[in-house]
Design a protein around this motif. Structure first.
Motif, PDB file in Angstrom:
ATOM      1  N   SER A  79      58.438   1.856 -50.834  1.00  0.00           N
ATOM      2  CA  SER A  79      58.064   2.070 -52.238  1.00  0.00           C
ATOM      3  C   SER A  79      57.083   3.220 -52.384  1.00  0.00           C
ATOM      4  CB  SER A  79      57.451   0.794 -52.820  1.00  0.00           C
ATOM      5  OG  SER A  79      58.420  -0.239 -52.900  1.00  0.00           O
ATOM      6  N   ALA A  80      56.144   3.327 -51.440  1.00  0.00           N
ATOM      7  CA  ALA A  80      55.156   4.404 -51.502  1.00  0.00           C
ATOM      8  C   ALA A  80      55.800   5.773 -51.359  1.00  0.00           C
ATOM      9  CB  ALA A  80      54.104   4.200 -50.415  1.00  0.00           C
ATOM     10  N   THR A 137      55.375  -1.802 -33.456  1.00  0.00           N
ATOM     11  CA  THR A 137      55.365  -1.558 -34.895  1.00  0.00           C
ATOM     12  C   THR A 137      56.764  -1.737 -35.469  1.00  0.00           C
ATOM     13  OG1 THR A 137      55.557   0.789 -34.334  1.00  0.00           O
ATOM     14  CG2 THR A 137      53.381  -0.015 -34.973  1.00  0.00           C
ATOM     15  N   ALA A 138      56.817  -2.179 -36.726  1.00  0.00           N
ATOM     16  CA  ALA A 138      58.092  -2.306 -37.426  1.00  0.00           C
ATOM     17  C   ALA A 138      58.741  -0.932 -37.570  1.00  0.00           C
ATOM     18  CB  ALA A 138      57.875  -2.936 -38.794  1.00  0.00           C
ATOM     19  N   CYS A 139      60.064  -0.910 -37.553  1.00  0.00           N
ATOM     20  CA  CYS A 139      60.780   0.369 -37.599  1.00  0.00           C
ATOM     21  C   CYS A 139      61.898   0.320 -38.631  1.00  0.00           C
ATOM     22  CB  CYS A 139      61.360   0.681 -36.224  1.00  0.00           C
ATOM     23  SG  CYS A 139      62.161   2.305 -36.099  1.00  0.00           S
ATOM     24  N   ARG A 150      57.710   4.276 -38.397  1.00  0.00           N
ATOM     25  CA  ARG A 150      57.047   3.133 -37.778  1.00  0.00           C
ATOM     26  C   ARG A 150      55.931   2.659 -38.710  1.00  0.00           C
ATOM     27  NH1 ARG A 150      59.721   1.317 -33.003  1.00  0.00           N
ATOM     28  NH2 ARG A 150      60.800   3.146 -32.184  1.00  0.00           N
ATOM     29  N   VAL A 151      55.897   1.363 -38.928  1.00  0.00           N
ATOM     30  CA  VAL A 151      54.941   0.778 -39.866  1.00  0.00           C
ATOM     31  C   VAL A 151      54.117  -0.296 -39.157  1.00  0.00           C
ATOM     32  CG1 VAL A 151      54.650  -0.448 -42.055  1.00  0.00           C
ATOM     33  CG2 VAL A 151      56.519   1.210 -41.780  1.00  0.00           C
ATOM     34  N   VAL A 195      56.987  -3.030 -44.575  1.00  0.00           N
ATOM     35  CA  VAL A 195      58.007  -1.978 -44.614  1.00  0.00           C
ATOM     36  C   VAL A 195      58.438  -1.692 -46.051  1.00  0.00           C
ATOM     37  CG1 VAL A 195      60.446  -1.537 -44.065  1.00  0.00           C
ATOM     38  CG2 VAL A 195      58.868  -2.253 -42.267  1.00  0.00           C
ATOM     39  N   LEU A 196      58.639  -2.724 -46.846  1.00  0.00           N
ATOM     40  CA  LEU A 196      59.029  -2.508 -48.239  1.00  0.00           C
ATOM     41  C   LEU A 196      57.942  -1.766 -49.006  1.00  0.00           C
ATOM     42  CD1 LEU A 196      60.739  -5.918 -49.054  1.00  0.00           C
ATOM     43  CD2 LEU A 196      61.854  -3.713 -48.666  1.00  0.00           C
TER      44      LEU A 196
END
Length: 247
Positions: free
Chosen positions: A27-28, A185-187, A208-209, A22-23
């Motif tokens: 950053s992207a 997925t991470a949110c 969502r990652v 997620v970080l």
């Protein structure tokens, strides 16, 4: 048009694999400001490393229910003691020092950030809530203090993302980075506001990652963490505590 963006995340729960993914996504996108809504540690195997990363990367961290318990002397069972003892003394001190609520102005709106509700870090408000529960999320309480009444509230705790607007007030659950229970997925949430003399209300985007769940499961299993099997089922299925629906 120039815009300002911030990221809001919650419930990392010691899942460093998801947190790092997620970080990297934040950053992207070129976003520099991150707010964390608590429960950095507990449930997952690497709470101490997650705490260190939250301290480095998040402009604001508020206290969650797991944070409060792990920072206290109230953990007296072997399961909870594993997650408490995985943290350093300094980790626990920092978790216990976090504010329970944080107010900010963003894009012309008054925001309030907390973990679970304006009543308590332990008082849960689900997506299917009553009108009274909705009203309570925007109230000034002992937990929030007497700050300006918010028009937007962001919270975590329930591990399921949603947004609800009633009249001129918006309630946002930002989901969970490390232990999502709505998707696997991470949110997290991106808030976007225009930089103009008369900015409009910020927009809310759920992001969502994907991350390597099996790598995280393998780390949990190798760590000797209690309830690792139930944790693995949650990560793989987004079903709470190993309970699965019948076929």
């Amino acid at each position: 048009m120039s815009v300002a963006q911030v990221a809001v995340l919650s419930d990392v729960h010691g899942n460093l694999t998801a947190f790092e993914a997620v970080l990297a996504d934040i950053s992207a996108r070129g976003i520099d400001t991150i707010y964390s809504l608590g429960d950095v540690a507990g449930k997952g195997p690497r709470g101490s490393q997650a705490v260190q990363l939250a301290r480095e990367r998040c402009a604001v961290n508020v206290r969650g229910n797991w944070d409060e318990l792990l920072a206290s002397d109230r953990v007296d069972d072997p399961v909870g003691a594993w997650w408490r003892d995985e943290l350093t003394v300094e980790d626990r001190r920092w978790l216990g020092s976090l504010p329970a609520s944080y107010d900010l102005a963003f894009g012309g709106s008054a925001f309030r950030l907390f973990h679970a509700s304006a009543a308590s870090v332990f008082t849960r408000v689900f997506e299917q809530h009553s009108p009274a529960e909705f009203e309570g999320m925007f109230a000034n309480t002992q937990l929030t203090g007497p700050g300006p009444l918010p028009t937007v509230v962001c919270y975590g705790d329930i591990h399921g993302a949603y947004v609800k607007t009633v009249a001129d007030r918006t309630l946002v659950n930002v989901g969970s980075v490390g232990n999502p229970l709505d998707e696997t997925t991470a949110c997290y949430v991106v808030l976007t506001a225009s930089r103009t003399a008369r900015p409009e209300a910020p927009t809310v985007e759920f992001v969502r990652v994907a991350y390597d769940r099996e790598a995280e499961v393998a780390i949990a299993m190798a760590s000797g963490m209690p309830e690792a099997e139930a944790y693995a089922i949650e990560l793989r299925t987004a079903v709470y505590r190993g309970f699965q629906t019948p076929d």
